[in-house]
Enzyme design. Structure first.
Site, short mmCIF file in Angstrom:
data_model
loop_
_atom_site.label_atom_id
_atom_site.label_comp_id
_atom_site.label_asym_id
_atom_site.label_seq_id
_atom_site.Cartn_x
_atom_site.Cartn_y
_atom_site.Cartn_z
N ARG A 256 -22.96 19.89 -16.35
CA ARG A 256 -23.09 20.14 -17.79
C ARG A 256 -24.31 19.48 -18.41
NH1 ARG A 256 -19.24 15.65 -20.63
NH2 ARG A 256 -19.84 14.11 -19.11
N THR B 190 -17.89 -0.02 -2.76
CA THR B 190 -17.12 -0.83 -1.82
C THR B 190 -17.60 -2.28 -1.68
OG1 THR B 190 -16.07 0.88 -0.57
CG2 THR B 190 -16.74 -1.05 0.68
N HIS C 155 -46.67 -0.25 10.64
CA HIS C 155 -47.34 1.05 10.75
C HIS C 155 -47.03 1.72 12.09
CE1 HIS C 155 -50.41 3.96 9.81
NE2 HIS C 155 -50.91 3.81 11.04
N CYS D 167 -16.36 6.54 1.43
CA CYS D 167 -17.63 6.25 2.10
C CYS D 167 -17.68 6.63 3.57
CB CYS D 167 -17.95 4.75 2.03
SG CYS D 167 -17.16 3.81 0.74
N GLU E 211 -23.65 14.60 -3.09
CA GLU E 211 -23.52 14.39 -1.65
C GLU E 211 -22.74 15.54 -1.00
OE1 GLU E 211 -23.67 9.50 -1.41
OE2 GLU E 211 -21.73 10.47 -1.57
N TYR F 17 -22.99 11.13 -7.92
CA TYR F 17 -23.39 11.04 -6.51
C TYR F 17 -22.42 11.75 -5.59
CZ TYR F 17 -20.23 7.17 -5.18
OH TYR F 17 -19.14 6.39 -4.89
N ILE F 18 -21.13 11.76 -5.93
CA ILE F 18 -20.17 12.41 -5.02
C ILE F 18 -20.39 13.92 -5.01
CG2 ILE F 18 -17.71 12.83 -4.59
CD1 ILE F 18 -17.15 9.99 -5.60
N GLU G 219 -43.90 1.56 4.78
CA GLU G 219 -45.12 0.79 4.52
C GLU G 219 -45.73 1.12 3.17
OE1 GLU G 219 -48.68 1.71 7.00
OE2 GLU G 219 -47.47 3.33 7.81
N GLU H 17 0.86 -1.19 0.00
CA GLU H 17 0.00 0.00 0.00
C GLU H 17 0.90 1.24 0.00
OE1 GLU H 17 -3.32 0.91 -0.29
OE2 GLU H 17 -2.35 2.87 -0.21
N GLY I 283 -15.77 12.89 -11.94
CA GLY I 283 -15.52 11.50 -12.32
C GLY I 283 -14.23 10.99 -11.72
N GLY J 192 -22.30 16.19 -11.47
CA GLY J 192 -23.70 15.81 -11.26
C GLY J 192 -23.83 14.39 -10.78
N CYS K 146 -12.36 3.97 0.51
CA CYS K 146 -13.59 3.91 1.30
C CYS K 146 -13.35 4.35 2.73
CB CYS K 146 -14.15 2.50 1.25
SG CYS K 146 -15.63 2.32 2.24
N LYS L 285 -17.08 10.35 4.54
CA LYS L 285 -18.20 11.07 3.93
C LYS L 285 -19.48 10.90 4.75
CE LYS L 285 -20.86 9.07 1.16
NZ LYS L 285 -21.14 8.18 0.03
C1 LIG Z 1 -15.91 10.57 -1.87
C2 LIG Z 1 -16.27 9.12 -2.12
C3 LIG Z 1 -17.38 8.59 -1.53
C4 LIG Z 1 -17.72 7.26 -1.73
N1 LIG Z 1 -18.84 6.78 -1.13
C5 LIG Z 1 -19.18 5.49 -1.30
C6 LIG Z 1 -20.32 4.95 -0.64
O1 LIG Z 1 -21.05 5.65 0.07
N2 LIG Z 1 -20.60 3.64 -0.81
C7 LIG Z 1 -19.82 2.82 -1.59
O2 LIG Z 1 -20.11 1.63 -1.70
N3 LIG Z 1 -18.75 3.31 -2.25
C8 LIG Z 1 -18.41 4.62 -2.11
N4 LIG Z 1 -17.30 5.11 -2.74
C9 LIG Z 1 -16.55 4.22 -3.66
C10 LIG Z 1 -15.60 3.32 -2.89
O3 LIG Z 1 -14.76 4.09 -2.07
C11 LIG Z 1 -14.79 2.50 -3.87
O4 LIG Z 1 -15.66 1.81 -4.75
C12 LIG Z 1 -13.91 1.46 -3.16
O5 LIG Z 1 -13.03 2.08 -2.25
C13 LIG Z 1 -13.11 0.67 -4.21
O6 LIG Z 1 -12.24 -0.21 -3.57
P1 LIG Z 1 -10.92 -0.69 -4.29
O7 LIG Z 1 -10.37 -1.81 -3.47
O8 LIG Z 1 -11.16 -0.95 -5.72
O9 LIG Z 1 -9.93 0.56 -4.27
P2 LIG Z 1 -9.50 1.56 -3.13
O10 LIG Z 1 -10.33 1.43 -1.92
O11 LIG Z 1 -9.41 2.88 -3.79
O12 LIG Z 1 -8.03 1.07 -2.75
C14 LIG Z 1 -6.97 1.14 -3.64
C15 LIG Z 1 -5.70 1.29 -2.84
O13 LIG Z 1 -4.58 1.04 -3.68
C16 LIG Z 1 -3.52 1.92 -3.34
N5 LIG Z 1 -2.63 1.96 -4.49
C17 LIG Z 1 -2.88 2.44 -5.74
N6 LIG Z 1 -1.85 2.20 -6.55
C18 LIG Z 1 -0.90 1.55 -5.82
C19 LIG Z 1 0.39 1.01 -6.11
N7 LIG Z 1 0.89 1.06 -7.35
N8 LIG Z 1 1.08 0.44 -5.12
C20 LIG Z 1 0.58 0.36 -3.86
N9 LIG Z 1 -0.64 0.84 -3.53
C21 LIG Z 1 -1.38 1.42 -4.50
C22 LIG Z 1 -4.25 3.22 -3.04
O14 LIG Z 1 -3.46 4.08 -2.24
C23 LIG Z 1 -5.49 2.71 -2.31
O15 LIG Z 1 -5.28 2.65 -0.92
C24 LIG Z 1 -16.92 6.44 -2.56
C25 LIG Z 1 -15.77 6.97 -3.16
C26 LIG Z 1 -15.45 8.30 -2.94
C27 LIG Z 1 -14.23 8.87 -3.60
#
Ligand SMILES: Cc1cc2nc3c(=O)[nH]c(=O)nc-3n(C[C@H](O)[C@H](O)[C@H](O)COP(=O)(O)OP(=O)(O)OC[C@H]3O[C@@H](n4cnc5c(N)ncnc54)[C@H](O)[C@@H]3O)c2cc1C
Length: 462
Positions: free
Chosen positions: A202, A314, A439, A49, A185, A181-182, A444, A36, A265, A179, A44, A52
C-alpha cells in the site's frame, strides 16, 4: 520468600528469548519452569528465521545455475521438487527442536507442554492440567503472531508465513501483500523457485524504514528478476475460483493466482494471557511496556522479545532473555543496549544495514557526508548477470563517525555483521580508510570510497 513459591522463575513461551532466559537462570541456580503451547524453539526455529533461510538457500540455486554458463558450465535444464525441500527442511527443524529441548533439560529447566496464563502477579495456570504454579518471578516471552491487517472479504483464503512453510506444492503463481522484510523475502523465495510473483504494497515503496536508495535499488533488482511490484495498492478482497484465487486490488484490478499470501505485520501475543489480572500494562504500539531491564510495571514480572515490540529480531530477544536471567539471579543488573543493531533482509539480492539511513542522519545531524558505490560485481562480468551492488556509508560530518552502513548485494548479511562491530565501537570514516582492502572482494568497496557523493550541512541549508 522463595519457600512459598514452587519456582523462582516461570517462563511463558519457549522461543528465542524464553529459552535463553530459562537456561541462564537455571545455570545461576534458579528453579525454573518453562511452558510452551506449540513447539520448543519458537518462531525463529520452527517457522521464522531458520526454515526461511533454508528456503532462501534453495531459491538461490536458480540464479547460480544461470550464472554458471558464463564460466563454461553447461547444466541440463534444472528441475526443482518442492516436497523434497519441505521434507528436508522439516527434518532439520525437528532436529533443532530436539536439541533445544535437550539443552533445556540438561540445564535443569522443567518443561511443560501447555498454554500458560497469568492468574495474578505470582501465579501461573497451566491450561492442559489446570495446575497452578506459584512463581517468585514470571517472564512473558510469548512472541508475536502474523496479523491479517484490516478485515476484508475472503481473508480466510490468504496464507501467512506460517502456512507458507507447509504448502503441499510450489504455487505456479502467488500474490504477496506486504512491503516489510518478510513479504519481500517470501516474494524472492517463490520467484527464485520458479513461481510468478506479484508483490502488492500500500505504501509508495517497499521496506519502509530502510534507506530510500536501498529500497529503490532492491525494488529494481527484484523487478529485473521478474517480480512484479505494485505499490500504492491494497488487496481489498479475495475470491476463490475453483482451486485458484482472485485478489481484487483497490484500483479495481484483479490478479488471479494459485495462492494469496498476506505478510502485513505481526502483533504481540497477549490475547487471553491474563496480563491485566496481574496489572501488567501495554505500550501504545501494543507491546508489553517494560523498562531497560525488561521489567514490566509489576516488579516481579518481566517481558522480552517480540511481545514487547521493541526490536523484533531473534538475537535481540536472546540478549534480552539473557539479561533478565543475569539481573534476577546472576547478581548483575543488566540492561540491553538497543542502539546499532545490525540486520539483514534475505531478499535476492540480500540487504545488510546498520545505523542511520541518509534521511535519518540528515534529520538529526548537523553535517552529513554520504559515500556511495554502485557497481557491477566481478562475478557478473563473466556471468553477464546485470545485477549491481550498492554500498553506502552515512558519516557524521562533525565527528567523522560512521553513523550508518547500507549494503545491497551478495553476502550483505555476512558483511554487515562485521561492519557492525566497527560501527558499534564508534569507528570513523578515517578508520575505514586506514583499513587495508581485501582484494578482490565486493566488501573492499567499503574501505576504498574516497570522495563523498554528497555533503549536507544543516546550518547552511537553513
Ligand atoms: C517468517 C519470519 C522470518 C523471520 N526471520 C528472521 C530473521 O531472519 N532474523 C531474525 O533475527 N529474526 C527473524 N524473525 C523474527 C524472529 O523470529 C523473532 O524476533 C523471534 O522469534 C522472537 O523471539 P521471542 O522469544 O520473542 O518469541 P517466539 O520465538 O515467537 O517464541 C514465543 C513462543 O511462545 C509460545 N507461546 C505464546 N503464548 C503462549 C502461552 N500463553 N503459553 C505457552 N506458550 C506460549 C509460542 O508458541 C512460541 O513458541 C522472523 C520471523 C518470521 C515470522
Amino acid at each position: 520468600m522463595a519457600g512459598s513459591h514452587d519456582v523462582d522463575l516461570f517462563v511463558i513461551g519457549a522461543g528465542s528469548g524464553g529459552v535463553r532466559a530459562a537456561r541462564i537462570a537455571a545455570g545461576h541456580g534458579a528453579r525454573v519452569m518453562i511452558a510452551e503451547e506449540f513447539r520448543i524453539g519458537g518462531t525463529c526455529v520452527i517457522r521464522g528465521c531458520v526454515p526461511k533461510k533454508l528456503l532462501v538457500y534453495a531459491s538461490r540455486f536458480s540464479h547460480e545455475f544461470a550464472d554458471a554458463a558464463g564460466f563454461g558450465w553447461s547444466v541440463a535444464p534444472p528441475s526443482f521438487d518442492w516436497p523434497t525441500l519441505i521434507a528436508n527442511k522439516d527434518r532439520e527443524i525437528d532436529r533443532l527442536e530436539a536439541a533445544y529441548r535437550s539443552n533445556l533439560e540438561k540445564s535443569g529447566v522443567e518443561i511443560v507442554t501447555s498454554r500458560a496464563v497469568i492468574e495474578d502477579a505470582d501465579t501461573v495456570r497451566l491450561l492442559n492440567s489446570g495446575a497452578r504454579v506459584r512463581a517468585a518471578n514470571i517472564l512473558i516471552a510469548t512472541g508475536a503472531t502474523p496479523h491479517p491487517g484490516h478485515t476484508i472479504p475472503g481473508i480466510a483464503h490468504a496464507i501467512t508465513s506460517n502456512e507458507a512453510f507447509h504448502l503441499p506444492a510450489l504455487p505456479g503463481s502467488i500474490v504477496v501483500q506486504g512491503g516489510g522484510y518478510i513479504a519481500v523475502e517470501f516474494a524472492c523465495i517463490f520467484a527464485g523457485l520458479g513461481s510468478q510473483v506479484t508483490l502488492v504494497y500500500r505504501g509508495e515503496n517497499i521496506l519502509r524504514g530502510f534507506d530510500d536508495e536501498v529500497r529503490s535499488h532492491l525494488r529494481g533488482e527484484m523487478e529485473a528478476r521478474g517480480i512484479k511490484v505494485i505499490t500504492g495498492q491494497l488487496v481489498k478482497a479475495i475470491e476463490q475460483l475453483d482451486d485458484r484465487y482472485a485478489a481484487m486490488l483497490s484500483d479495481g484490478r484483479r490478479l488471479d493466482a494459485d495462492r494469496v499470501m498476506f505478510a502485513v505485520g505481526r502483533k504481540p501475543n497477549i490475547a487471553s494471557l491474563g496480563i491485566e489480572r496481574a496489572g501488567v500494562t501495554t505500550a501504545q504500539d501494543g507491546g508489553i511496556a517494560v523498562d531497560r531491564y525488561s521489567r514490566t510495571v509489576v516488579p516481579n514480572i518481566f517481558a522480552v522479545g517480540d511481545v514487547t515490540n521493541r526490536v523484533n529480531l531473534t538475537p535481540v530477544a536472546i540478549r534480552e532473555g539473557h539479561a533478565v536471567a543475569d539481573t534476577l539471579f546472576g547478581g548483575r543488573p543488566t540492561a540491553v543496549d538497543h542502539a546499532h543493531v545490525p540486520t539483514a533482509v534475505f531478499s535476492e539480492p540480500e540487504i545488510g544495514v546498520i545505523g542511520l539511513t541518509e534521511g535519518q542522519a540528515r534529520a538529526t545531524l548537523a553535517r552529513v557526508d554520504i559515500y556511495k558505490s554502485n557497481f557491477r560485481p566481478l562475478k557478473a562480468t563473466l556471468s553477464r548477470n546485470p545485477g549491481r551492488m550498492l554500498m553506502k556509508l552515512v558519516v557524521d560530518g562533525s565527528t567523522d563517525r560512521v553513523a550508518g552502513c547500507h549494503i545491497v548485494g551478495e553476502g550483505a548479511g555476512e558483511m554487515i555483521q562485521l561492519v557492525g562491530i566497527a560501527v558499534k565501537m564508534g569507528a570513523t570514516k578515517a578508520d575505514f580508510d586506514a583499513t587495508m582492502a581485501v582484494h578482490p572482494t565486493a566488501a573492499e568497496e567499503l574501505v576504498t570510497m574516497r570522495q563523498p557523493s554528497a555533503r549536507y550541512c544543516r546550518e547552511a541549508a537553513e
